[in-house]
Design an enzyme around this catalytic site. Structure first.
Site, mmCIF file in Angstrom:
data_model
loop_
_atom_site.group_PDB
_atom_site.id
_atom_site.type_symbol
_atom_site.label_atom_id
_atom_site.label_comp_id
_atom_site.label_asym_id
_atom_site.label_seq_id
_atom_site.Cartn_x
_atom_site.Cartn_y
_atom_site.Cartn_z
ATOM 1 N N GLU A 90 0.830 -1.203 0.000
ATOM 2 C CA GLU A 90 0.000 0.000 0.000
ATOM 3 C C GLU A 90 0.858 1.244 0.000
ATOM 4 O O GLU A 90 1.968 1.245 0.518
ATOM 5 C CB GLU A 90 -0.858 0.092 1.266
ATOM 6 N N CYS A 105 2.829 8.504 2.152
ATOM 7 C CA CYS A 105 3.362 7.559 3.130
ATOM 8 C C CYS A 105 3.727 6.306 2.348
ATOM 9 O O CYS A 105 2.847 5.620 1.833
ATOM 10 C CB CYS A 105 2.282 7.287 4.166
ATOM 11 N N CYS A 112 6.931 -7.289 7.107
ATOM 12 C CA CYS A 112 7.981 -6.764 7.990
ATOM 13 C C CYS A 112 8.374 -7.845 8.977
ATOM 14 O O CYS A 112 7.523 -8.563 9.496
ATOM 15 C CB CYS A 112 7.476 -5.536 8.742
ATOM 16 N N CYS A 116 6.067 -6.116 15.563
ATOM 17 C CA CYS A 116 5.523 -5.402 16.726
ATOM 18 C C CYS A 116 4.085 -5.891 16.962
ATOM 19 O O CYS A 116 3.350 -6.118 16.006
ATOM 20 C CB CYS A 116 5.529 -3.905 16.471
ATOM 21 N N CYS A 119 0.891 -4.057 15.262
ATOM 22 C CA CYS A 119 0.928 -3.637 13.857
ATOM 23 C C CYS A 119 0.455 -4.721 12.897
ATOM 24 O O CYS A 119 0.900 -5.865 12.971
ATOM 25 C CB CYS A 119 2.364 -3.230 13.526
ATOM 26 N N GLY A 159 6.751 -2.096 6.370
ATOM 27 C CA GLY A 159 8.166 -2.426 6.379
ATOM 28 C C GLY A 159 9.022 -1.551 7.270
ATOM 29 O O GLY A 159 8.619 -0.481 7.714
ATOM 30 N N CYS A 331 -1.932 4.596 10.453
ATOM 31 C CA CYS A 331 -0.707 3.941 10.895
ATOM 32 C C CYS A 331 -0.993 2.551 11.422
ATOM 33 O O CYS A 331 -1.879 2.370 12.248
ATOM 34 C CB CYS A 331 -0.092 4.699 12.063
HETATM 35 N N1 SAH Z 1 8.666 0.194 10.542
HETATM 36 C C1 SAH Z 1 8.751 1.573 10.817
HETATM 37 C C2 SAH Z 1 7.874 2.418 9.923
HETATM 38 C C3 SAH Z 1 6.489 1.921 9.597
HETATM 39 S S1 SAH Z 1 5.261 1.952 10.809
HETATM 40 C C4 SAH Z 1 8.428 1.853 12.275
HETATM 41 O O1 SAH Z 1 7.930 0.966 12.942
HETATM 42 O O2 SAH Z 1 8.727 2.952 12.748
HETATM 43 C C5 SAH Z 1 4.818 3.664 11.020
HETATM 44 C C6 SAH Z 1 4.357 4.005 12.425
HETATM 45 O O3 SAH Z 1 3.061 3.426 12.701
HETATM 46 C C7 SAH Z 1 5.282 3.460 13.500
HETATM 47 O O4 SAH Z 1 5.530 4.432 14.486
HETATM 48 C C8 SAH Z 1 4.470 2.320 14.059
HETATM 49 O O5 SAH Z 1 4.876 1.954 15.337
HETATM 50 C C9 SAH Z 1 3.074 2.878 14.003
HETATM 51 N N2 SAH Z 1 2.019 1.874 14.186
HETATM 52 C C10 SAH Z 1 2.079 0.548 13.968
HETATM 53 N N3 SAH Z 1 0.903 -0.043 14.300
HETATM 54 C C11 SAH Z 1 0.083 0.939 14.727
HETATM 55 C C12 SAH Z 1 -1.280 0.980 15.184
HETATM 56 N N4 SAH Z 1 -2.022 -0.112 15.250
HETATM 57 N N5 SAH Z 1 -1.798 2.174 15.533
HETATM 58 C C13 SAH Z 1 -1.053 3.319 15.424
HETATM 59 N N6 SAH Z 1 0.229 3.338 15.000
HETATM 60 C C14 SAH Z 1 0.785 2.168 14.658
HETATM 61 FE FE1 SF4 Z 2 6.884 -2.783 13.734
HETATM 62 FE FE2 SF4 Z 2 7.055 -0.862 11.864
HETATM 63 FE FE3 SF4 Z 2 7.409 -3.441 11.195
HETATM 64 FE FE4 SF4 Z 2 4.985 -2.587 11.883
HETATM 65 S S1 SF4 Z 2 6.162 -1.935 10.110
HETATM 66 S S2 SF4 Z 2 6.004 -4.502 12.572
HETATM 67 S S3 SF4 Z 2 5.484 -1.073 13.419
HETATM 68 S S4 SF4 Z 2 8.698 -2.244 12.556
#
Ligand code: SAH
Ligand code: SF4
Length: 340
Positions: A90, A105, A112, A116, A119, A159, A331
């Site tokens: 996306e 974005c 990824c 986390c 996510c 990613g 996000c």
């Molecule tokens: N991988 C990188 C960039 C992509 S994610 C990172 O993790 O920083 C972009 C942002 O969205 C990150 O700060 C991530 O922690 C946040 N994010 C992930 N899941 C989310 C959710 N369910 N609600 C709000 N933000 C979220």
């Molecule tokens: Fe974590 Fe960012 Fe990867 Fe989602 S995209 S699993 S927030 S590192």
């Protein structure tokens, strides 16, 4: 067949040379691709019809398909793009208050590996890195489709950009030089890959580094981000200090707010302590629901309380506006799949 988007002026000159055309033609093609974002060679109307026909025999504008396009009630656009190997990612276009600020974005990987817990992308696991051309294709797709020029780019799609650093840096160079988007309008967000932050520190980048901290302490971070076991908050802080000293740039700390987990008074206190000697701005991100876990978004009251307590430490704090949640474009909601 050559794909024109993603090529440097030099690469395009090789094509025009092979067609015995002047270097000026290469410059025209380059402008059509990056500044005017055409969909086809036929739209390059300042090239003669004869030359366009010759060019079409050896080159095409793109090989990326828009599989789905969705528009949110707030104007956010989300595209699901398909690459020739069938993999999809996306890309999201956010329009803030005025048209002068159009933020794309972009995704840096399919899936990824960081996983986390909050996510949707992480739940898919890692599939593959995107090439730098696949990264810039995302912005070109937006420009081709909307006819608008993107002004800001954030690597906050699918990613972990620092785990695909070579392609991300190449894409950033092209955004800067070919798209004429200033380095300061590019932001890379990372979950905290310490050795790569150290690498970036030596590059003297003018772009913004955003770090997904999301917790005030080792114990809490460990529960929600497995990366904490690899690179702890303490190591992360040292890397950020080094980055700030070497680049002279302030970093952005992203802090996801999850109800009762990291939004308590105790959490604010610990967070202030952790950040007290870091030159940073803080961006609070209220949790956006995904169907993969049962976390909850805090109430607006408790978000505002957290913000004002944090502000008392003297740092600049913003709350990220939720964009496109009704189309799963906010996000953490990008999964690379179409939901019905
Ligand atoms: N991988 C990188 C960039 C992509 S994610 C990172 O993790 O920083 C972009 C942002 O969205 C990150 O700060 C991530 O922690 C946040 N994010 C992930 N899941 C989310 C959710 N369910 N609600 C709000 N933000 C979220
Ligand atoms: Fe974590 Fe960012 Fe990867 Fe989602 S995209 S699993 S927030 S590192």
């Amino acid at each position: 067949m050559q794909i024109l988007s993603g090529l440097s002026l030099n690469d395009i000159e090789k094509i025009t040379d092979s067609l015995h055309a002047s270097k000026f033609r290469a410059r025209q093609i380059h402008n059509w691709i990056y500044l005017k974002s055409v969909k086809s060679i036929d739209e390059m109307t300042d090239l003669s019809v004869k030359f366009r026909e010759e060019l079409k025999k050896v080159a095409t504008v793109t090989d990326v398909k828009v599989k789905v396009k969705q528009e949110s009630s707030d104007g956010t656009l989300k595209y699901l793009l398909e690459f020739p190997d069938g993999e999809c990612v996306e890309t999201v276009l956010m329009r803030f208050d005025n048209r002068a600020n159009l933020t794309a974005c972009v995704s840096s990987q399919v899936g990824c590996a960081v996983n986390c817990s909050f996510c949707a992308t992480g739940k898919r696991g890692f599939i593959r890195n995107l090439t730098y051309r696949e990264i810039i294709e995302q912005v070109l797709t937006i420009q081709r489709d909307t006819g608008l020029k993107v002004t800001n780019i954030v690597f906050m799609g699918q990613g972990e950009p620092l785990l695909n650093l070579d392609n991300v840096l190449k894409a950033m160079k092209i955004f800067n030089e070919n798209f004429q988007i200033g380095a300061r309008r590019l932001t890379v967000s990372t979950a905290g890959i310490v050795p790569k932050i150290n690498e970036l520190a030596n590059l003297d980048m003018q772009s913004t580094l955003a770090v997904s901290l999301h917790a005030p302490s080792h114990d809490i971070r460990q529960k929600i981000m497995p990366i904490e076991n690899r690179y702890s908050m303490e190591e992360l802080k040292n890397a950020l200090k080094n980055y700030i000293i070497k680049t002279g740039r302030r970093v952005t700390i992203e802090y996801l707010l999850i109800k009762d987990l990291n939004d308590t008074l105790e959490s604010v206190k610990k967070l202030v302590e952790y950040l007290h000697d870091l030159k940073c701005n803080i961006n609070l991100i209220p949790y956006n629901p995904t169907d993969k876990n049962d976390y909850q978004r805090p109430s607006n009251n408790s978000i505002m309380r957290f913000k004002s307590l944090l502000e008392q430490s003297g740092k600049k704090v913003t709350v990220r506006l939720e964009r496109g949640a009704d189309i799963d474009a906010a996000c953490g909601q990008l999964s690379g799949k179409v939901k019905n």
